[in-house]
Write a protein that holds these residues in place. Sequence first.
Motif, PDB file in Angstrom:
ATOM      1  N   GLY A  71       0.819  -1.199   0.012  1.00  0.00           N
ATOM      2  CA  GLY A  71      -0.106  -0.099  -0.037  1.00  0.00           C
ATOM      3  C   GLY A  71       0.975   1.442  -0.013  1.00  0.00           C
ATOM      4  O   GLY A  71       0.344   2.328   0.312  1.00  0.00           O
ATOM      5  N   THR A  72       2.130   1.359  -0.282  1.00  0.00           N
ATOM      6  CA  THR A  72       3.057   2.389  -0.388  1.00  0.00           C
ATOM      7  C   THR A  72       2.563   3.390  -1.439  1.00  0.00           C
ATOM      8  O   THR A  72       2.207   2.627  -2.727  1.00  0.00           O
ATOM      9  N   ALA A  73       2.660   4.608  -1.441  1.00  0.00           N
ATOM     10  CA  ALA A  73       1.998   5.516  -2.473  1.00  0.00           C
ATOM     11  C   ALA A  73       3.212   5.417  -3.622  1.00  0.00           C
ATOM     12  O   ALA A  73       4.481   5.010  -3.435  1.00  0.00           O
ATOM     13  N   VAL A  74       2.914   5.819  -4.868  1.00  0.00           N
ATOM     14  CA  VAL A  74       3.808   5.647  -5.986  1.00  0.00           C
ATOM     15  C   VAL A  74       4.740   6.895  -6.005  1.00  0.00           C
ATOM     16  O   VAL A  74       4.340   8.075  -5.624  1.00  0.00           O
ATOM     17  N   PRO A  75       5.839   6.765  -5.900  1.00  0.00           N
ATOM     18  CA  PRO A  75       6.731   7.848  -5.804  1.00  0.00           C
ATOM     19  C   PRO A  75       6.627   8.780  -7.127  1.00  0.00           C
ATOM     20  O   PRO A  75       6.664   8.406  -7.956  1.00  0.00           O
ATOM     21  N   GLN A  76       6.855  10.120  -6.746  1.00  0.00           N
ATOM     22  CA  GLN A  76       6.687  11.374  -7.569  1.00  0.00           C
ATOM     23  C   GLN A  76       7.879  12.109  -7.655  1.00  0.00           C
ATOM     24  O   GLN A  76       8.156  12.585  -6.725  1.00  0.00           O
ATOM     25  N   PRO A  77       8.474  12.208  -8.948  1.00  0.00           N
ATOM     26  CA  PRO A  77       9.651  13.131  -8.997  1.00  0.00           C
ATOM     27  C   PRO A  77       9.189  14.758  -8.429  1.00  0.00           C
ATOM     28  O   PRO A  77       8.366  14.998  -8.675  1.00  0.00           O
ATOM     29  N   GLY A  78      10.239  14.879  -7.744  1.00  0.00           N
ATOM     30  CA  GLY A  78      10.262  16.128  -7.298  1.00  0.00           C
ATOM     31  C   GLY A  78       9.419  16.454  -5.693  1.00  0.00           C
ATOM     32  O   GLY A  78       9.676  17.404  -4.996  1.00  0.00           O
ATOM     33  N   GLU A  79       9.052  15.286  -5.112  1.00  0.00           N
ATOM     34  CA  GLU A  79       8.624  15.229  -3.910  1.00  0.00           C
ATOM     35  C   GLU A  79       9.790  15.088  -3.056  1.00  0.00           C
ATOM     36  O   GLU A  79      10.822  14.297  -3.118  1.00  0.00           O
ATOM     37  N   ALA A  80       9.601  15.918  -1.792  1.00  0.00           N
ATOM     38  CA  ALA A  80      10.533  15.806  -0.800  1.00  0.00           C
ATOM     39  C   ALA A  80      10.166  14.628   0.041  1.00  0.00           C
ATOM     40  O   ALA A  80       9.269  14.194   0.384  1.00  0.00           O
ATOM     41  N   THR A  81      11.347  14.011   0.670  1.00  0.00           N
ATOM     42  CA  THR A  81      11.147  12.832   1.550  1.00  0.00           C
ATOM     43  C   THR A  81      12.421  12.917   2.475  1.00  0.00           C
ATOM     44  O   THR A  81      13.431  13.496   2.542  1.00  0.00           O
ATOM     45  N   VAL A  82      12.246  11.924   3.541  1.00  0.00           N
ATOM     46  CA  VAL A  82      13.380  11.776   4.367  1.00  0.00           C
ATOM     47  C   VAL A  82      13.820  10.224   4.433  1.00  0.00           C
ATOM     48  O   VAL A  82      12.937   9.317   4.126  1.00  0.00           O
ATOM     49  N   VAL A  83      15.194  10.295   4.259  1.00  0.00           N
ATOM     50  CA  VAL A  83      15.478   8.921   3.952  1.00  0.00           C
ATOM     51  C   VAL A  83      16.274   8.453   5.328  1.00  0.00           C
ATOM     52  O   VAL A  83      16.963   9.490   5.844  1.00  0.00           O
ATOM     53  N   ALA A  84      16.684   7.192   5.411  1.00  0.00           N
ATOM     54  CA  ALA A  84      17.445   6.705   6.674  1.00  0.00           C
ATOM     55  C   ALA A  84      18.475   5.648   6.201  1.00  0.00           C
ATOM     56  O   ALA A  84      18.029   4.891   5.348  1.00  0.00           O
ATOM     57  N   ILE A  85      19.589   5.709   6.676  1.00  0.00           N
ATOM     58  CA  ILE A  85      20.641   4.627   6.434  1.00  0.00           C
ATOM     59  C   ILE A  85      21.163   4.236   7.950  1.00  0.00           C
ATOM     60  O   ILE A  85      21.723   5.121   8.690  1.00  0.00           O
ATOM     61  N   HIS A  86      21.095   3.091   8.123  1.00  0.00           N
ATOM     62  CA  HIS A  86      21.623   2.569   9.486  1.00  0.00           C
ATOM     63  C   HIS A  86      23.050   2.532   9.512  1.00  0.00           C
ATOM     64  O   HIS A  86      23.891   2.261   8.304  1.00  0.00           O
TER      65      HIS A  86
END
Length: 142
Positions: free
Chosen positions: A109-124
Amino acid sequence: EVYRRPQSRFVGEFLGAANLLAGRLEAPTRVSLGDGLLLTVAPSDVPAGSPVLCLVRPEAIHVAAPAAAGANRLGATLTSAVYLGGRWDCELALAGGVALRAEMSAGGGTAVPQPGEATVVAIHPEDIIVLPGVPEASAEPR
């Protein structure tokens, strides 16, 4: 184990896709990438103060809740997304022009990624492989 912990840039790139990030090991568990970007990493054998190359596999980069606490939460802008049957192959832009390639799940149920959208990513921190030396380019997804 060689895939997860390569001992050289050549092996890391030969065995699969990798983001390569040039920086300096400021402390045993802290890498400065420049432009204010700091990564928390697992301890390595590289001496503090040395130039390093951080290798991060695309599957190690995860979308994080904007308010979530923890190490290596980075603001990013999605620049492209290609559906590859069950996952999205995404290109992300961080501050200072740092580019990352990430694999994101297409299910649940994840949303379709849209170019230009802001997000936060994490790297362990344990998913960042610290190698000695200076790379040919400051940051390049492969």
